[in-house]
Design an enzyme around this catalytic site. Structure first.
Site, short mmCIF file in Angstrom:
data_model
loop_
_atom_site.label_atom_id
_atom_site.label_comp_id
_atom_site.label_asym_id
_atom_site.label_seq_id
_atom_site.Cartn_x
_atom_site.Cartn_y
_atom_site.Cartn_z
N CYS A 163 69.18 9.57 66.25
CA CYS A 163 68.97 10.81 65.99
C CYS A 163 69.96 11.12 64.88
O CYS A 163 71.50 11.11 64.69
CB CYS A 163 69.46 11.67 67.20
N CYS A 201 72.18 14.07 65.15
CA CYS A 201 73.33 13.88 65.99
C CYS A 201 74.34 13.14 65.40
O CYS A 201 75.72 13.40 65.51
CB CYS A 201 72.82 13.11 67.17
#
Length: 184
Positions: A67, A70
């Protein structure tokens, strides 16, 4: 023979430019990395079982190593954990780990990063999905630690797509959308 000298000079210049560009690209990629590993942060995180029973409020993050949102937030979250980790649990749950499927379904995780704010009794009081500015998270953490209402429970940010069940990967992990869920 005279024509080979200009060719040699041209080839030498091309080689120098190629080496220079390769070094510049390598240095550019190196400076773009955050230096903060999601795996290392997860290893240092408070286990969910402990967070739900130790009497401290909790910031739970659903994440994945792939991600990009993230990864982008990792340095700020590490810094916040360093500042508030003595009074707030920081829990990280990797959506690619099937162990967390019950939590993924319970909190309706469909985009990551997905944050769940839990009070000191382990009850979810708000959720935010997507990249969040440090100031937003920090103000929420201050309120969470004092038992106050979260000032930014309605925050929205950029996410990486995620589809349950855990075993499936999104077709485009860089697809972005946003969603916020607040619980009362």
């Amino acid at each position: 023979m005279e024509s080979s000298t200009p060719n040699r000079i041209r080839n030498f210049l091309i080689a120098i430019v190629a080496i220079t560009l390769s070094v510049a690209v390598a240095l550019g990629l190196k400076t773009q990395t955050t230096g903060v590993s999601l795996n290392a942060m997860s290893a240092e995180a408070v286990p969910l079982e402990v967070a739900l029973t130790n009497g401290n409020p909790t910031l739970m993050e659903f994440y994945a190593n792939w991600c990009t949102s993230c990864q982008a937030m990792a340095p700020e979250l590490k810094s916040l954990k360093d500042s508030y980790g003595d009074r707030i649990n920081f829990v990280m749950l990797n959506v690619d780990n099937e162990k967390w499927l019950p939590e993924i379904l319970s909190y309706r995780v469909d985009g990551i990063p997905h944050f769940v704010y839990l009070n000191d009794k382990g009850t979810a009081i708000a959720q935010a999905i997507g990249e969040q500015p440090r100031t937003i998270i920090e103000e929420n953490l201050v309120a969470l630690s004092s038992g106050s209402d979260l000032p930014h429970a309605q925050s929205i940010g950029q996410t990486s797509a995620f589809s349950s069940p855990v075993g499936t990967k999104p077709s485009d992990p860089r697809g972005h959308g946003s969603q916020v869920v607040e619980k009362s």
